[in-house]
Design a protein around this motif. Structure first.
Motif, PDB file in Angstrom:
ATOM      1  N   VAL A 199       0.636  -1.051  -0.051  1.00 28.06           N
ATOM      2  CA  VAL A 199      -0.149  -0.060   0.123  1.00 28.06           C
ATOM      3  C   VAL A 199       0.841   1.359   0.012  1.00 28.06           C
ATOM      4  O   VAL A 199       0.740   2.098  -0.634  1.00 28.06           O
ATOM      5  CB  VAL A 199      -0.862  -0.035   1.088  1.00 28.06           C
ATOM      6  N   VAL A 200       1.885   1.345   0.875  1.00 29.26           N
ATOM      7  CA  VAL A 200       2.783   2.418   0.841  1.00 29.26           C
ATOM      8  C   VAL A 200       3.430   2.744  -0.370  1.00 29.26           C
ATOM      9  O   VAL A 200       3.742   3.883  -0.780  1.00 29.26           O
ATOM     10  CB  VAL A 200       3.882   2.309   2.007  1.00 29.26           C
ATOM     11  N   CYS A 201       4.010   1.671  -1.069  1.00 29.35           N
ATOM     12  CA  CYS A 201       4.848   1.852  -2.376  1.00 29.35           C
ATOM     13  C   CYS A 201       3.848   2.128  -3.309  1.00 29.35           C
ATOM     14  O   CYS A 201       4.295   3.069  -4.383  1.00 29.35           O
ATOM     15  CB  CYS A 201       5.392   0.520  -2.728  1.00 29.35           C
ATOM     16  N   SER A 202       2.591   1.670  -3.354  1.00 32.08           N
ATOM     17  CA  SER A 202       1.776   2.243  -4.292  1.00 32.08           C
ATOM     18  C   SER A 202       1.436   3.622  -4.549  1.00 32.08           C
ATOM     19  O   SER A 202       1.225   4.385  -5.125  1.00 32.08           O
ATOM     20  CB  SER A 202       0.431   1.216  -4.265  1.00 32.08           C
ATOM     21  N   SER A 203       1.342   4.188  -2.708  1.00 26.30           N
ATOM     22  CA  SER A 203       1.056   5.398  -2.907  1.00 26.30           C
ATOM     23  C   SER A 203       1.944   6.459  -3.236  1.00 26.30           C
ATOM     24  O   SER A 203       1.742   7.543  -3.775  1.00 26.30           O
ATOM     25  CB  SER A 203       0.698   5.836  -1.079  1.00 26.30           C
ATOM     26  N   VAL A 204       3.335   6.112  -2.831  1.00 30.46           N
ATOM     27  CA  VAL A 204       4.419   6.861  -3.182  1.00 30.46           C
ATOM     28  C   VAL A 204       4.578   6.896  -4.717  1.00 30.46           C
ATOM     29  O   VAL A 204       4.618   8.092  -5.423  1.00 30.46           O
ATOM     30  CB  VAL A 204       5.781   6.264  -2.804  1.00 30.46           C
ATOM     31  N   ILE A 205       4.395   6.023  -5.345  1.00 27.88           N
ATOM     32  CA  ILE A 205       4.507   5.824  -6.993  1.00 27.88           C
ATOM     33  C   ILE A 205       3.225   6.968  -7.467  1.00 27.88           C
ATOM     34  O   ILE A 205       3.573   7.591  -8.526  1.00 27.88           O
ATOM     35  CB  ILE A 205       4.254   4.531  -7.588  1.00 27.88           C
ATOM     36  N   PHE A 206       2.110   6.855  -6.899  1.00 24.44           N
ATOM     37  CA  PHE A 206       1.068   7.481  -7.206  1.00 24.44           C
ATOM     38  C   PHE A 206       1.361   9.012  -7.104  1.00 24.44           C
ATOM     39  O   PHE A 206       1.122   9.818  -8.197  1.00 24.44           O
ATOM     40  CB  PHE A 206      -0.030   7.297  -6.498  1.00 24.44           C
TER      41      PHE A 206
ATOM     42  N   ALA B 219       4.230  10.607  -7.060  1.00 26.96           N
ATOM     43  CA  ALA B 219       5.358  10.904  -7.917  1.00 26.96           C
ATOM     44  C   ALA B 219       4.843  11.232  -9.275  1.00 26.96           C
ATOM     45  O   ALA B 219       5.069  12.100 -10.059  1.00 26.96           O
ATOM     46  CB  ALA B 219       6.638   9.679  -7.941  1.00 26.96           C
ATOM     47  N   VAL B 220       3.870  10.322  -9.786  1.00 28.22           N
ATOM     48  CA  VAL B 220       3.130  10.520 -11.116  1.00 28.22           C
ATOM     49  C   VAL B 220       2.668  11.826 -11.135  1.00 28.22           C
ATOM     50  O   VAL B 220       2.620  12.537 -12.185  1.00 28.22           O
ATOM     51  CB  VAL B 220       2.494   9.213 -11.495  1.00 28.22           C
ATOM     52  N   VAL B 221       1.607  12.068 -10.248  1.00 25.03           N
ATOM     53  CA  VAL B 221       1.089  13.432 -10.294  1.00 25.03           C
ATOM     54  C   VAL B 221       1.863  14.638 -10.088  1.00 25.03           C
ATOM     55  O   VAL B 221       1.637  15.464 -10.933  1.00 25.03           O
ATOM     56  CB  VAL B 221       0.071  13.213  -8.884  1.00 25.03           C
ATOM     57  N   ALA B 222       2.968  14.601  -9.442  1.00 22.36           N
ATOM     58  CA  ALA B 222       3.849  15.920  -9.349  1.00 22.36           C
ATOM     59  C   ALA B 222       4.537  15.782 -10.775  1.00 22.36           C
ATOM     60  O   ALA B 222       4.747  16.875 -11.328  1.00 22.36           O
ATOM     61  CB  ALA B 222       4.979  15.343  -8.219  1.00 22.36           C
ATOM     62  N   ILE B 223       5.008  15.051 -11.231  1.00 26.59           N
ATOM     63  CA  ILE B 223       5.495  14.923 -12.574  1.00 26.59           C
ATOM     64  C   ILE B 223       4.535  15.537 -13.677  1.00 26.59           C
ATOM     65  O   ILE B 223       4.907  16.353 -14.318  1.00 26.59           O
ATOM     66  CB  ILE B 223       6.224  13.793 -13.335  1.00 26.59           C
TER      67      ILE B 223
END
Length: 335
Positions: free
Chosen positions: A268-275, A277-281
């Protein structure tokens, strides 16, 4: 008296026979030593009349054997001939036991009318007492692996005779009763009650048992067909042995449940971080595109403004140079 009146008086005794009928079968057959039951049907208006059974070809020369108004206290089972009337079903039945060959002949089902000018309403039947053999069912069937019993009847004179059961076309297959009136092996059992019947029982039918057979007593015989049908196929139930090669399931303990919980939290944590980062880019890219498109719009607005001013005031005496700072491009405007 006129001729018409004479004919009317002559036919008067027989008029009821045309209007109200008593009926039964024209012929009955029974093995010697056996019993016979005969139904005699009548019309509703005869429900309360006396019924009778007699032996003979005509009513005037008929020997009475049983009447419904005979109220002697005799057990019907002990009587040679018994009669029973059922006015609800509009039928009376006659039963004769231990029939002898000499009792063959004509019999009468009769309803007693009782008038001087009225004849009884009657029906005639021919009873034949024969010696020989018969089968209760000439065609028998059963599923493969099941049991089936055939009952063969014989007349009185064959009570002491040897009984046989043979496959048709193969007399070497005959099975005979012994002195005790029985025979038995692993597949067939024969029992003779010595009172007029013997039974043949297939203990476990096989497909090869389908054939014609003979019941035999003395020189008399009767044919019986046996049909064996295939046993219905069924799907065997799934047992635990079918899964013997599979490893046993591990029980869920507190430790395994804890490890599964930690693993789920990490995912769950890894999925949230990736999400995130994608939003920031995506946000940075959209901001840059917006800024790049804004500079040309500003230049166009300023150019339009100065162009309007020059038309109103005429030519400028001194030209001005405007530099627009931009990281991606350098635009120089001279006025």
């Amino acid at each position: 008296m006129s001729q018409l009146s004479t004919i009317t008086l002559f036919l008067l005794p027989w008029i009821p026979a045309f209007l109200c009928k008593v009926t039964t079968e024209e012929e009955f057959s029974v093995l010697e030593g056996g019993s016979l039951t005969i139904p005699c049907h009548y019309e509703p208006q005869y429900a309360s009349y006396v019924k009778y059974w007699c032996q003979g070809r005509t009513r005037d020369f008929c020997t009475s054997l049983a009447r419904t108004d005979d109220h002697h206290l005799v057990d019907p089972a002990e009587k040679k001939v018994s009669i029973f009337d059922d006015p609800v079903q509009l039928v009376f039945t006659v039963t004769m036991t231990d029939m002898k060959e000499g009792e063959s002949g004509w019999y009468i089902c009769g309803v007693e009318i009782g008038g001087v000018w009225e004849a009884d309403d009657v029906a005639y039947t021919d009873v034949k007492v024969v010696h020989g053999m018969s089968a209760v069912n000439s065609r028998m069937s059963g599923a493969e692996g099941s049991a089936v019993t055939i009952e063969c009847l014989y007349s009185e004179r064959y009570r002491g005779s040897e009984k046989k059961w043979c496959r048709s076309g193969d007399w070497r297959s005959c099975l005979s009763t012994g002195s005790d009136g029985s025979y038995e092996d692993s597949s067939v059992a024969i029992r003779d009650d010595r009172t007029g019947a013997f039974t043949v029982t297939f203990k476990k039918l096989q497909m090869k048992d389908t054939a014609w057979y003979w019941c035999s007593a003395g020189q008399q015989q009767t044919a019986v067909h046996v049909l064996v049908t295939p046993q219905p196929t069924t799907v065997p139930p799934v047992s635990s042995q079918s899964f013997a090669d599979l490893p046993p399931a591990k029980p869920i303990t507190r430790e395994t449940w804890s490890s599964h919980s930690h693993m789920l939290a990490s995912v769950v944590v890894c999925s949230s971080v990736i999400f995130l980062a994608v939003v920031a880019i995506l946000a940075i890219k959209f901001w840059r595109l917006h800024k790049r498109d804004r500079v040309p719009r500003d230049v166009e607005e300023m150019r339009a403004k100065f162009s309007g001013c020059s038309r109103e005031a005429g030519d400028f005496q001194n030209a001005a140079v405007l530099f627009l700072p931009n990281k991606d491009s350098q635009d120089v405007l001279v006025y």
